[in-house]
Design a protein around this motif. Structure first.
Motif, short mmCIF file in Angstrom:
data_model
loop_
_atom_site.label_atom_id
_atom_site.label_comp_id
_atom_site.label_asym_id
_atom_site.label_seq_id
_atom_site.Cartn_x
_atom_site.Cartn_y
_atom_site.Cartn_z
N GLN A 16 22.61 64.60 23.23
CA GLN A 16 23.23 63.40 23.37
C GLN A 16 24.24 63.81 22.08
O GLN A 16 24.17 64.11 20.99
CB GLN A 16 22.72 62.15 23.35
N LEU A 41 33.41 52.22 30.75
CA LEU A 41 32.42 52.46 29.55
C LEU A 41 32.96 53.62 28.67
O LEU A 41 32.52 53.43 27.62
CB LEU A 41 31.40 53.20 30.12
N ARG A 45 30.43 57.73 26.63
CA ARG A 45 29.13 57.37 27.36
C ARG A 45 28.84 57.70 28.60
O ARG A 45 27.75 58.35 29.00
CB ARG A 45 29.13 55.71 27.53
N LEU A 49 25.77 60.43 29.65
CA LEU A 49 25.17 60.14 31.03
C LEU A 49 24.92 61.31 31.94
O LEU A 49 23.97 61.60 32.60
CB LEU A 49 25.72 59.03 31.79
N PRO A 64 19.87 55.57 35.13
CA PRO A 64 19.59 54.27 34.46
C PRO A 64 21.04 53.95 34.05
O PRO A 64 21.58 54.42 32.70
CB PRO A 64 18.92 54.62 33.41
N VAL A 65 21.84 53.15 34.74
CA VAL A 65 23.27 52.71 34.60
C VAL A 65 23.30 51.60 33.45
O VAL A 65 22.60 50.64 33.76
CB VAL A 65 24.23 52.59 35.89
N PRO A 66 24.08 51.66 32.51
CA PRO A 66 24.20 50.53 31.57
C PRO A 66 24.61 49.10 32.22
O PRO A 66 25.43 49.23 33.27
CB PRO A 66 25.13 50.95 30.58
N THR A 67 24.20 47.99 31.82
CA THR A 67 24.69 46.66 32.40
C THR A 67 25.64 45.86 31.55
O THR A 67 25.66 46.07 30.35
CB THR A 67 23.49 45.87 32.96
N ASP A 68 26.25 45.08 31.98
CA ASP A 68 27.25 44.41 31.32
C ASP A 68 26.25 42.99 30.95
O ASP A 68 25.11 43.01 31.29
CB ASP A 68 28.54 43.97 31.95
N PRO A 73 25.84 46.14 36.75
CA PRO A 73 25.96 47.40 36.36
C PRO A 73 27.47 47.43 35.79
O PRO A 73 28.19 46.87 36.70
CB PRO A 73 26.05 48.27 37.70
N ALA A 74 27.58 48.28 34.66
CA ALA A 74 28.93 48.31 34.23
C ALA A 74 29.78 49.34 34.69
O ALA A 74 30.83 49.34 35.11
CB ALA A 74 28.83 48.66 32.62
N TYR A 77 26.79 54.54 39.69
CA TYR A 77 26.51 56.03 39.38
C TYR A 77 27.32 57.12 40.39
O TYR A 77 27.48 57.99 39.97
CB TYR A 77 25.17 56.14 39.94
#
Length: 89
Positions: A16, A41, A45, A49, A64-68, A73-74, A77
Motif C-alpha cells: 500500500q 474515492l 484509494r 484496491l 472489500p469495497v469501502p462504504t459511505d 458501497p462507495a 467493484y
C-alpha cells in the motif's frame, strides 16, 4: 514459563502507498480522463484496491469495497476493474 506476544490476526499489505507517496511518484505519470464522472474515492484509494487484488490474488467480486456513512458501497467493484483495464492496456 515463557510469555508469547499475541500476533495480530491480520497484517497490513506491504504494497500500500500513502497518499503523499502516490501523489509524488505515480500521479504525474498517469493520464487523467478528460470526460466522464470523477472518481468518488480518489485515485489513491482505487490504486490501493487494485494493488490488494494483485497481491492477494482474490476475485474481483470478493474485493472489500469501502462504504459511505449510510452503509452503501462507495464504489462498485466493476468500476475498479474498469480502471484496472484502462491502465493495463
Amino acid at each position: 514459563m515463557s510469555t508469547m506476544t499475541a500476533q495480530p490476526a491480520t497484517t497490513p499489505l506491504p504494497v500500500q502507498l500513502s497518499e503523499s507517496e502516490f501523489t509524488a511518484f505515480l500521479l504525474p505519470h498517469l493520464s487523467m480522463p478528460r470526460r466522464g464522472p470523477k472518481c468518488k474515492l480518489g485515485y489513491h484509494r482505487v490504486f490501493n484496491l487494485i494493488l490488494r487484488i494483485l497481491y492477494t490474488g482474490m476475485q474481483w467480486k470478493c474485493l472489500p469495497v469501502p462504504t459511505d456513512p449510510a452503509g452503501k458501497p462507495a464504489i462498485h467493484y466493476t468500476t475498479i476493474y474498469k480502471v484496472f483495464l484502462r491502465r493495463n492496456n
